[in-house]
Design a protein around this motif. Structure first.
Motif, mmCIF file in Angstrom:
data_model
loop_
_atom_site.group_PDB
_atom_site.id
_atom_site.type_symbol
_atom_site.label_atom_id
_atom_site.label_comp_id
_atom_site.label_asym_id
_atom_site.label_seq_id
_atom_site.Cartn_x
_atom_site.Cartn_y
_atom_site.Cartn_z
ATOM 1 N N ASP A 89 30.079 41.039 47.706
ATOM 2 C CA ASP A 89 30.041 39.658 47.722
ATOM 3 C C ASP A 89 30.704 39.054 46.575
ATOM 4 O OD1 ASP A 89 28.197 39.804 49.668
ATOM 5 O OD2 ASP A 89 26.293 39.643 48.634
ATOM 6 N N LEU A 90 31.385 37.960 46.664
ATOM 7 C CA LEU A 90 32.286 37.491 45.628
ATOM 8 C C LEU A 90 31.657 36.413 44.658
ATOM 9 C CD1 LEU A 90 35.421 36.636 47.430
ATOM 10 C CD2 LEU A 90 34.997 38.425 45.616
ATOM 11 N N GLU A 91 31.648 36.361 43.467
ATOM 12 C CA GLU A 91 31.331 35.400 42.421
ATOM 13 C C GLU A 91 32.357 34.274 42.486
ATOM 14 O OE1 GLU A 91 30.713 34.586 37.907
ATOM 15 O OE2 GLU A 91 29.564 36.522 39.022
ATOM 16 N N PHE A 114 33.292 40.203 41.358
ATOM 17 C CA PHE A 114 32.147 40.289 42.255
ATOM 18 C C PHE A 114 30.772 40.188 41.809
ATOM 19 C CE2 PHE A 114 35.691 42.835 43.670
ATOM 20 C CZ PHE A 114 35.805 42.726 45.086
ATOM 21 N N SER A 115 29.997 39.517 42.705
ATOM 22 C CA SER A 115 28.715 39.192 41.982
ATOM 23 C C SER A 115 27.703 40.445 42.049
ATOM 24 C CB SER A 115 28.068 37.904 42.609
ATOM 25 O OG SER A 115 27.878 38.266 44.198
ATOM 26 N N GLY A 116 26.623 40.353 41.322
ATOM 27 C CA GLY A 116 25.814 41.330 41.466
ATOM 28 C C GLY A 116 25.799 42.781 40.729
ATOM 29 N N HIS A 117 27.336 42.875 40.226
ATOM 30 C CA HIS A 117 27.608 43.806 39.106
ATOM 31 C C HIS A 117 28.911 43.130 38.417
ATOM 32 C CE1 HIS A 117 31.126 44.459 42.082
ATOM 33 N NE2 HIS A 117 30.100 44.671 42.953
ATOM 34 N N PHE A 118 29.224 43.947 37.661
ATOM 35 C CA PHE A 118 30.409 43.243 36.490
ATOM 36 C C PHE A 118 31.527 44.068 36.591
ATOM 37 C CE2 PHE A 118 25.873 42.698 34.845
ATOM 38 C CZ PHE A 118 26.106 41.262 34.566
ATOM 39 N N TYR A 119 32.050 44.209 37.758
ATOM 40 C CA TYR A 119 33.528 44.594 37.944
ATOM 41 C C TYR A 119 34.272 43.563 38.728
ATOM 42 C CZ TYR A 119 32.180 49.186 37.146
ATOM 43 O OH TYR A 119 31.466 50.398 36.366
ATOM 44 N N GLY A 120 35.447 43.550 38.324
ATOM 45 C CA GLY A 120 36.642 42.627 38.903
ATOM 46 C C GLY A 120 38.048 43.619 39.351
ATOM 47 N N ILE A 121 38.713 43.249 40.186
ATOM 48 C CA ILE A 121 39.799 43.684 40.596
ATOM 49 C C ILE A 121 40.938 42.925 40.584
ATOM 50 C CG2 ILE A 121 40.984 45.007 42.692
ATOM 51 C CD1 ILE A 121 38.472 46.621 41.743
ATOM 52 N N LEU A 155 44.859 35.673 51.193
ATOM 53 C CA LEU A 155 43.714 36.011 50.512
ATOM 54 C C LEU A 155 42.817 36.903 51.365
ATOM 55 C CD1 LEU A 155 42.529 32.405 48.732
ATOM 56 C CD2 LEU A 155 43.704 34.808 47.675
ATOM 57 N N ASP A 156 42.920 36.747 52.502
ATOM 58 C CA ASP A 156 41.798 37.692 53.350
ATOM 59 C C ASP A 156 42.297 38.915 53.223
ATOM 60 O OD1 ASP A 156 39.920 38.124 55.196
ATOM 61 O OD2 ASP A 156 41.527 38.395 56.738
ATOM 62 N N SER A 157 43.603 39.298 53.411
ATOM 63 C CA SER A 157 44.140 40.776 53.170
ATOM 64 C C SER A 157 43.993 41.210 51.703
ATOM 65 C CB SER A 157 45.432 40.728 53.661
ATOM 66 O OG SER A 157 46.260 39.838 52.997
ATOM 67 N N LEU A 158 44.114 40.345 50.895
ATOM 68 C CA LEU A 158 43.817 40.795 49.613
ATOM 69 C C LEU A 158 42.398 41.197 49.151
ATOM 70 C CD1 LEU A 158 46.315 38.187 47.721
ATOM 71 C CD2 LEU A 158 46.642 40.630 47.740
ATOM 72 N N TYR A 159 41.660 40.399 49.969
ATOM 73 C CA TYR A 159 40.153 40.559 49.551
ATOM 74 C C TYR A 159 39.890 41.899 50.364
ATOM 75 C CZ TYR A 159 35.150 40.282 50.412
ATOM 76 O OH TYR A 159 33.699 40.572 50.617
ATOM 77 N N ILE A 160 40.185 42.096 51.403
ATOM 78 C CA ILE A 160 39.947 43.421 52.165
ATOM 79 C C ILE A 160 40.489 44.651 51.363
ATOM 80 C CG2 ILE A 160 40.678 44.978 54.128
ATOM 81 C CD1 ILE A 160 40.603 42.234 55.694
#
Length: 191
Positions: free
Chosen positions: A92-94, A109-116, A70-75
């Motif tokens: 920052d993750l929601e 992600f929190s603070g905006h409305f995008y996801g990957i 998960l760490d490498s996927l998050y990066i």
């Protein structure tokens, strides 16, 4: 004489309840339009062809043993967010949605409305999401106000839902009273 005094009291209470009803209705008019339209949209989000709720894309493997950490996927997701969307967006993750059955990991992600969405096994980008349903949900529950003002926590949402719930309760009680008093006065002689 007693009956006339009683009728005058009821007329004053009716006038008072009508004014409270009117004020509550003015506030709730705008709220009900927002809640009803956003509620309809949220009800239909899974049937919007991916416009409101992003569709999940399938990865290459559903076996967790084949997946990257998960760490490498998050990066990787943060890198894609900065390179493909905007370098100034928060990392920052929601939440992280692990969709084993799709072979995919979704970073919201929190603070905006995008996801990957990334392939869990290869880390390859599957989709960059614009999370419109999250925006609509924030309008629906009133938390968009706190989001727009940059306020932490859910206090604005709590205040909004409390005021709306209380106004609806007041509107219901006063509406009943506005109906009941004239009904009772008209039908008093029948009973």
């Amino acid at each position: 004489m007693k009956r006339r005094i009683h009728q005058q009291r009821q007329a004053r209470s009716l006038k008072f309840f009508r004014s409270i009803h009117r004020v509550s209705a003015i506030y709730l008019f705008a709220v009900f339009i927002i809640v009803s339209v956003t509620g309809l949209m949220l009800g239909w989000k899974k049937h919007s062809g991916g416009w409101l709720l992003p569709e999940s894309v399938r990865g290459t493997s559903t076996e967790l043993k084949d997946w990257l950490t998960l760490d490498s996927l998050y990066i990787n997701a943060c890198s894609i967010l900065s390179d493909s969307v905007s370098p100034g967006l928060s990392h920052d993750l929601e939440r992280i949605d692990v969709r084993k059955e799709h072979g995919m990991v979704k970073f919201v992600f929190s603070g905006h409305f995008y996801g990957i969405q990334l392939d869990g096994a290869t880390g390859r980008l599957l989709k960059i999401e614009r999370r419109r349903s999250d925006i609509i949900e924030k309008f629906h529950d009133g938390s968009i106000i706190g989001h727009a003002l940059g306020l932490p926590g859910e206090y604005i949402k709590l205040i909004y839902t409390s005021l709306t719930g209380l106004a609806l309760l007041v509107l219901t009680i006063t509406g009943f009273w506005i109906w009941y008093v004239p009904f009772r006065l008209r039908n008093k002689d029948r009973f």
